[in-house]
Design an enzyme around this catalytic site. Sequence first.
Site, PDB file in Angstrom:
ATOM      1  N   HIS A  61      48.216  58.003  28.543  1.00 38.15           N
ATOM      2  CA  HIS A  61      47.933  57.176  29.714  1.00 38.15           C
ATOM      3  C   HIS A  61      48.639  57.654  30.978  1.00 38.15           C
ATOM      4  O   HIS A  61      48.564  57.027  32.023  1.00 38.15           O
ATOM      5  CB  HIS A  61      48.332  55.724  29.461  1.00 38.15           C
ATOM      6  CG  HIS A  61      47.550  55.083  28.370  1.00 38.15           C
ATOM      7  ND1 HIS A  61      47.943  53.927  27.740  1.00 38.15           N
ATOM      8  CD2 HIS A  61      46.385  55.445  27.782  1.00 38.15           C
ATOM      9  CE1 HIS A  61      47.062  53.612  26.817  1.00 38.15           C
ATOM     10  NE2 HIS A  61      46.116  54.517  26.813  1.00 38.15           N
ATOM     11  N   GLU A  99      53.517  53.618  25.190  1.00 40.78           N
ATOM     12  CA  GLU A  99      53.792  52.375  25.917  1.00 40.78           C
ATOM     13  C   GLU A  99      55.198  51.854  25.635  1.00 40.78           C
ATOM     14  O   GLU A  99      55.635  51.845  24.488  1.00 40.78           O
ATOM     15  CB  GLU A  99      52.780  51.284  25.495  1.00 40.78           C
ATOM     16  CG  GLU A  99      51.359  51.694  25.740  1.00 40.78           C
ATOM     17  CD  GLU A  99      50.342  50.684  25.202  1.00 40.78           C
ATOM     18  OE1 GLU A  99      50.731  49.545  24.878  1.00 40.78           O
ATOM     19  OE2 GLU A  99      49.167  51.057  25.101  1.00 40.78           O
ATOM     20  N   ASP A 149      54.679  51.137  21.833  1.00 40.95           N
ATOM     21  CA  ASP A 149      53.467  51.644  21.183  1.00 40.95           C
ATOM     22  C   ASP A 149      53.583  53.161  21.188  1.00 40.95           C
ATOM     23  O   ASP A 149      53.432  53.804  22.225  1.00 40.95           O
ATOM     24  CB  ASP A 149      52.199  51.199  21.920  1.00 40.95           C
ATOM     25  CG  ASP A 149      50.938  51.737  21.231  1.00 40.95           C
ATOM     26  OD1 ASP A 149      51.063  52.337  20.142  1.00 40.95           O
ATOM     27  OD2 ASP A 149      49.831  51.552  21.783  1.00 40.95           O
ATOM     28  N   LYS A 203      41.677  44.156  18.879  1.00 37.62           N
ATOM     29  CA  LYS A 203      40.893  44.607  20.041  1.00 37.62           C
ATOM     30  C   LYS A 203      39.424  44.387  19.723  1.00 37.62           C
ATOM     31  O   LYS A 203      38.902  44.996  18.780  1.00 37.62           O
ATOM     32  CB  LYS A 203      41.123  46.100  20.282  1.00 37.62           C
ATOM     33  CG  LYS A 203      42.508  46.490  20.777  1.00 37.62           C
ATOM     34  CD  LYS A 203      42.666  48.009  20.756  1.00 37.62           C
ATOM     35  CE  LYS A 203      43.935  48.455  21.465  1.00 37.62           C
ATOM     36  NZ  LYS A 203      44.279  49.862  21.132  1.00 37.62           N
ATOM     37  N   GLU A 233      54.544  49.823  17.387  1.00 37.92           N
ATOM     38  CA  GLU A 233      53.101  49.933  17.120  1.00 37.92           C
ATOM     39  C   GLU A 233      52.754  51.389  16.808  1.00 37.92           C
ATOM     40  O   GLU A 233      53.238  52.309  17.481  1.00 37.92           O
ATOM     41  CB  GLU A 233      52.369  49.448  18.374  1.00 37.92           C
ATOM     42  CG  GLU A 233      50.862  49.522  18.304  1.00 37.92           C
ATOM     43  CD  GLU A 233      50.223  49.037  19.627  1.00 37.92           C
ATOM     44  OE1 GLU A 233      50.856  48.254  20.368  1.00 37.92           O
ATOM     45  OE2 GLU A 233      49.099  49.460  19.919  1.00 37.92           O
ATOM     46  N   LYS A 252      48.795  41.730  24.901  1.00 37.47           N
ATOM     47  CA  LYS A 252      49.237  42.816  25.780  1.00 37.47           C
ATOM     48  C   LYS A 252      48.098  43.197  26.713  1.00 37.47           C
ATOM     49  O   LYS A 252      46.973  43.424  26.277  1.00 37.47           O
ATOM     50  CB  LYS A 252      49.788  44.010  24.996  1.00 37.47           C
ATOM     51  CG  LYS A 252      48.855  44.765  24.107  1.00 37.47           C
ATOM     52  CD  LYS A 252      49.547  46.070  23.630  1.00 37.47           C
ATOM     53  CE  LYS A 252      48.576  47.065  23.066  1.00 37.47           C
ATOM     54  NZ  LYS A 252      49.146  48.386  22.802  1.00 37.47           N
ATOM     55  N   SER A 257      43.106  56.439  23.896  1.00 32.88           N
ATOM     56  CA  SER A 257      43.693  56.911  22.634  1.00 32.88           C
ATOM     57  C   SER A 257      43.015  56.153  21.490  1.00 32.88           C
ATOM     58  O   SER A 257      43.634  55.412  20.750  1.00 32.88           O
ATOM     59  CB  SER A 257      45.206  56.691  22.625  1.00 32.88           C
ATOM     60  OG  SER A 257      45.531  55.322  22.644  1.00 32.88           O
ATOM     61  N   HIS A 286      44.093  44.372  25.430  1.00 34.65           N
ATOM     62  CA  HIS A 286      43.137  45.023  26.336  1.00 34.65           C
ATOM     63  C   HIS A 286      42.939  46.466  25.898  1.00 34.65           C
ATOM     64  O   HIS A 286      43.542  46.922  24.927  1.00 34.65           O
ATOM     65  CB  HIS A 286      43.717  44.979  27.758  1.00 34.65           C
ATOM     66  CG  HIS A 286      44.968  45.811  27.896  1.00 34.65           C
ATOM     67  ND1 HIS A 286      45.416  46.318  29.084  1.00 34.65           N
ATOM     68  CD2 HIS A 286      45.866  46.248  26.956  1.00 34.65           C
ATOM     69  CE1 HIS A 286      46.520  47.021  28.884  1.00 34.65           C
ATOM     70  NE2 HIS A 286      46.810  46.985  27.613  1.00 34.65           N
ATOM     71  N   GLU A 332      47.578  51.748  32.679  1.00 32.30           N
ATOM     72  CA  GLU A 332      47.788  50.332  32.363  1.00 32.30           C
ATOM     73  C   GLU A 332      48.767  49.664  33.320  1.00 32.30           C
ATOM     74  O   GLU A 332      49.297  48.589  33.044  1.00 32.30           O
ATOM     75  CB  GLU A 332      48.240  50.186  30.904  1.00 32.30           C
ATOM     76  CG  GLU A 332      47.156  50.671  29.941  1.00 32.30           C
ATOM     77  CD  GLU A 332      47.401  50.292  28.489  1.00 32.30           C
ATOM     78  OE1 GLU A 332      48.503  49.789  28.174  1.00 32.30           O
ATOM     79  OE2 GLU A 332      46.474  50.480  27.678  1.00 32.30           O
ATOM     80  N   ASP A 373      47.636  49.426  14.903  1.00 35.15           N
ATOM     81  CA  ASP A 373      46.543  49.474  15.893  1.00 35.15           C
ATOM     82  C   ASP A 373      45.499  50.468  15.379  1.00 35.15           C
ATOM     83  O   ASP A 373      44.543  50.086  14.695  1.00 35.15           O
ATOM     84  CB  ASP A 373      47.098  49.867  17.263  1.00 35.15           C
ATOM     85  CG  ASP A 373      46.006  50.052  18.314  1.00 35.15           C
ATOM     86  OD1 ASP A 373      44.866  49.605  18.074  1.00 35.15           O
ATOM     87  OD2 ASP A 373      46.272  50.637  19.386  1.00 35.15           O
TER      88      ASP A 373
HETATM   89  P1  PGA Z   1      43.809  52.703  24.459  1.00 33.83           P
HETATM   90  O1  PGA Z   1      45.343  52.335  24.401  1.00 33.83           O
HETATM   91  O2  PGA Z   1      43.073  51.545  24.988  1.00 33.83           O
HETATM   92  O3  PGA Z   1      43.763  53.924  25.331  1.00 33.83           O
HETATM   93  O4  PGA Z   1      43.391  53.034  23.030  1.00 33.83           O
HETATM   94  C1  PGA Z   1      45.823  51.088  24.012  1.00 33.83           C
HETATM   95  C2  PGA Z   1      46.611  51.132  22.737  1.00 33.83           C
HETATM   96  O5  PGA Z   1      46.729  52.194  22.080  1.00 33.83           O
HETATM   97  O6  PGA Z   1      47.143  50.113  22.325  1.00 33.83           O
HETATM   98 ZN    ZN Z   2      48.075  51.166  20.446  1.00 31.82          ZN
END
Ligand code: PGA
Ligand code: ZN
Length: 403
Positions: A152, A161, A232, A324, A273, A375, A39, A352, A203, A299
């Site tokens: 996911h 999430e 999230d 990230k 998030e 996370k 995503s 991650h 995940e 994010d």
């Molecule tokens: P992604 O998901 O690594 O698929 O982008 C993680 C997140 O959105 O936090």
């Molecule tokens: Zn996210």
Amino acid sequence: MIKDLKAREILDSRGNPTVEVSLSTDKGEFVSSVPSGASTGMHEAKELRDNDDRYMGKGVLRAVQNINEKIKPLIVGKEVDPSIIDKIMIEADGTKDKSGLGANSILGVSMSVFRAAANEKNMPLFDFLSSFSRLEKNIPVPCFNIVNGGAHSGGGVSFQEFMIVPSEESFKENLRSAVEFTHELEESIAESYGRESTNIGDEGGFVPKAESEKEILKLLEKEGKKKSIIIDVAATEFFDEGKYSLGKERKDRKEMIAFYKEIVSDFSIIGIEDPLEENDFSGWKELREEIGELMIIGDDLLATNVERMELARKFDSCNAMILKINQIGSVSEAIEAAKKAKEFGWSIIVSHRSGETNDDFIADFAVGVGANYIKSGAPKRGERIAKYNRLLKIEEDTLKINQ
Ligand code: PGA
Ligand code: ZN
């Protein structure tokens, strides 16, 4: 001195190709590999994919070639200085989003250079990152993505999430408590939804056949007792033509905010998030005003990009950030983002990606930049656990927790 550089194509946790880099100095070989999101936000640095007939277009041989043929001659023979090496690569790339050489090429080399630089100084990576960034070390509190939805999972729940955040005295105890919780939840999901609902998503979280977000929150609350929850939403993923498709409903921004107010008062949610889509800075501000002192976490909104962070700060859109390293594409720029977050007084959650490898770099990174949280998914898949296991060792080495 950097003596050699070699990249190769390996596989990530989804079985998709990714980049692995071996960088050699006089002292040894330093291997790193690059994660990849599903995503992904539109403002992220761009990874280079081959788009040919191998691996359904997902091959990374062009990125590998860029390292072996374009980056290698620029850095072999140079001192192991991460700021300088990152700068050389960023200049050679020449684009704003790293689409020239590819964020996956640059990041892989950047990670290995940091590892080599720590080794030059005889320091563990987390210590080196802390002295390099001049940020105070911290052992982060882990957030475990225990139920996977959205992109996911392929299930019926829109939110991506559902994380539980333990509050024990140490990382080691937080991990134990989360693992015990995961096993209890597994039994309870099997009872309510059948054993097949305990299959896990990208995940490592469960994917119960639930009908709604609230149903999952109730499930976590029942099992979690005193555990806090972070969700999230990854709202951009189900935003289209001005509306959010939440299950069978289509909600506008106001209705989404009303929904958040409701679940925040009913459940022990401490953070949300990406509650709204990634370009709605003023909508985020409105949510902040309505919802009070909860963590509103950017994010996709921020994409670990200092310019986006400045914008969010101007609008007062969030008070916490996801960090990230592959969203920005080099470790030194990710450190700049961490410094900016500290300056703004935001909480930092190092993260991650949903496509991971066994590389545990982000565990050291989180400690080195003094992140409040990390996370890395549920304690259910090897590539997620690699980061948690590394943190056990770091905690043992530092024996400090300042959360
Ligand atoms: P992604 O998901 O690594 O698929 O982008 C993680 C997140 O959105 O936090
Ligand atoms: Zn996210």
